[in-house]
Design a protein around this motif. Sequence first.
Motif, PDB file in Angstrom:
ATOM      1  N   PRO A  34       0.840  -1.198   0.000  1.00 39.36           N
ATOM      2  CA  PRO A  34       0.000   0.000   0.000  1.00 39.36           C
ATOM      3  C   PRO A  34       0.876   1.249   0.000  1.00 39.36           C
ATOM      4  N   TYR A  37       0.043   8.537   2.331  1.00 35.51           N
ATOM      5  CA  TYR A  37       0.230   9.949   1.999  1.00 35.51           C
ATOM      6  C   TYR A  37      -0.249  10.822   3.155  1.00 35.51           C
ATOM      7  N   ASP A  39      -2.369  13.631   3.381  1.00 34.10           N
ATOM      8  CA  ASP A  39      -3.316  14.255   2.455  1.00 34.10           C
ATOM      9  C   ASP A  39      -3.471  15.736   2.778  1.00 34.10           C
ATOM     10  N   LYS A  65      -3.887   9.470   3.879  1.00 33.63           N
ATOM     11  CA  LYS A  65      -4.530   8.746   2.787  1.00 33.63           C
ATOM     12  C   LYS A  65      -3.804   7.420   2.573  1.00 33.63           C
ATOM     13  N   THR A  67      -3.677   3.988   0.017  1.00 32.67           N
ATOM     14  CA  THR A  67      -4.180   3.383  -1.211  1.00 32.67           C
ATOM     15  C   THR A  67      -3.726   1.928  -1.285  1.00 32.67           C
ATOM     16  N   ASN A  68      -4.677   1.086  -1.657  1.00 35.09           N
ATOM     17  CA  ASN A  68      -4.401  -0.330  -1.864  1.00 35.09           C
ATOM     18  C   ASN A  68      -4.377  -0.591  -3.366  1.00 35.09           C
ATOM     19  N   GLN A 107      -9.146  -2.559   4.474  1.00 37.37           N
ATOM     20  CA  GLN A 107      -9.365  -1.836   3.222  1.00 37.37           C
ATOM     21  C   GLN A 107      -9.540  -2.845   2.088  1.00 37.37           C
ATOM     22  N   GLN A 110      -8.154  -2.290  -4.308  1.00 39.21           N
ATOM     23  CA  GLN A 110      -8.123  -1.058  -5.110  1.00 39.21           C
ATOM     24  C   GLN A 110      -8.938   0.082  -4.506  1.00 39.21           C
ATOM     25  N   LYS A 111      -8.917   0.172  -3.191  1.00 35.47           N
ATOM     26  CA  LYS A 111      -9.661   1.238  -2.525  1.00 35.47           C
ATOM     27  C   LYS A 111      -8.698   2.316  -2.013  1.00 35.47           C
ATOM     28  N   LYS A 112      -9.259   3.525  -1.861  1.00 37.68           N
ATOM     29  CA  LYS A 112      -8.530   4.608  -1.207  1.00 37.68           C
ATOM     30  C   LYS A 112      -9.250   4.907   0.096  1.00 37.68           C
ATOM     31  N   HIS A 114      -9.362   7.818   3.356  1.00 37.90           N
ATOM     32  CA  HIS A 114      -8.886   9.066   3.956  1.00 37.90           C
ATOM     33  C   HIS A 114      -9.237   9.023   5.428  1.00 37.90           C
ATOM     34  N   ARG A 180       3.605  11.986  -0.390  1.00 39.92           N
ATOM     35  CA  ARG A 180       3.895  10.569  -0.146  1.00 39.92           C
ATOM     36  C   ARG A 180       4.787  10.418   1.079  1.00 39.92           C
TER      37      ARG A 180
END
Length: 216
Positions: A34, A37, A39, A65, A67-68, A107, A110-112, A114, A180
């Motif tokens: 993953p 970030y 954000d 944030k 991301t996967n 998670q 392909q999910k984000k 926050h 990042r």
Amino acid sequence: MAGPDNCCSCCFSFIVTMGLTALFIWLSLRVDQPKFYLDSIYVPALNKSLPSTTTANDTVLFTIKFTNPNKDKGIKYDAVRLNLSLFLSPNSTRLLSNSTAVAPFYQGHQKKAHKPSSASFLGNLTPPAVLDGKVYFRVDFATAVKYKILFWYTKRYGMWGGANVEINDKGVKVYRKPVRLGNEPPRIVNGVPELRGGYRALLPLFVAGWIIMRTR
Ligand SMILES: *[C@@H]1O[C@H](CO)[C@@H](O)[C@H](O)[C@H]1NC(C)=O
Ligand SMILES: *[C@@H]1O[C@H](CO)[C@@H](O)[C@H](O)[C@H]1NC(C)=O
Ligand SMILES: *[C@@H]1O[C@H](CO)[C@@H](O)[C@H](O)[C@H]1NC(C)=O
Ligand SMILES: *[C@@H]1O[C@H](CO)[C@@H](O)[C@H](O)[C@H]1NC(C)=O
Ligand SMILES: *[C@@H]1O[C@H](CO)[C@@H](O)[C@H](O)[C@H]1NC(C)=O
């Protein structure tokens, strides 16, 4: 009646099946890490538009944030610990806060996500003169993740990273996009533009240039 032909084709399909199974297992065990970030971040004590009575505010608000990137694997995150530090010189920092910023969560693929959070800090935020009146934070996180493959979880993998973040006189970060939390060293290099993502893209060019120079 199992003749020799029958046996041979049986053997062949067995081998093909085993091969496909091995390929399938290999594909399904491969995981992408993953990405983490910063954000957004808001430090009310550094917002010059606020009346000076509120500069005693010791809160920092931020959103992390996640991301996967995996198409078919979920990720279970352990609690995410976060350190906020203030740069005192280009190569030294003082710890402002050390907190558990995000509780464990799952998670999907392909999910984000926050995750807003906050921390309170000790000490004053007056930027030291060596930094040209600019305020830089160092943000470090550490956590561990497990990947969910079909119905099973992998072992835990430790993850950590950090970034240097310049905060402006509105109390928010200067760089508008998510930052990042990667492997940036805790050091401010004066006069050199921050390379971030461009660095890795340029590196092969430098290496190629160096090889060409050497072989001439
Ligand atoms: C800074 O303070 C001003 C005045 O209260 C406010 O309008 C502004 O939204 C604050 N900045 C941020 C980033 O919240
Ligand atoms: C500090 O600032 C935050 C964000 O503006 C606000 O929610 C909080 O109430 C303030 N705390 C104090 C003690 O002023
Ligand atoms: C930090 O930088 C100063 C000047 O650039 C240098 O003298 C000092 O040795 C450095 N300290 C560390 C720990 O790298
Ligand atoms: C940071 O937090 C952890 C966990 O709460 C604690 O064990 C550790 O002593 C803290 N470190 C500092 C330098 O405050
Ligand atoms: C935060 O700082 C403390 C003390 O320096 C350190 O032990 C801990 O590993 C740090 N945590 C993170 C998430 O970097």
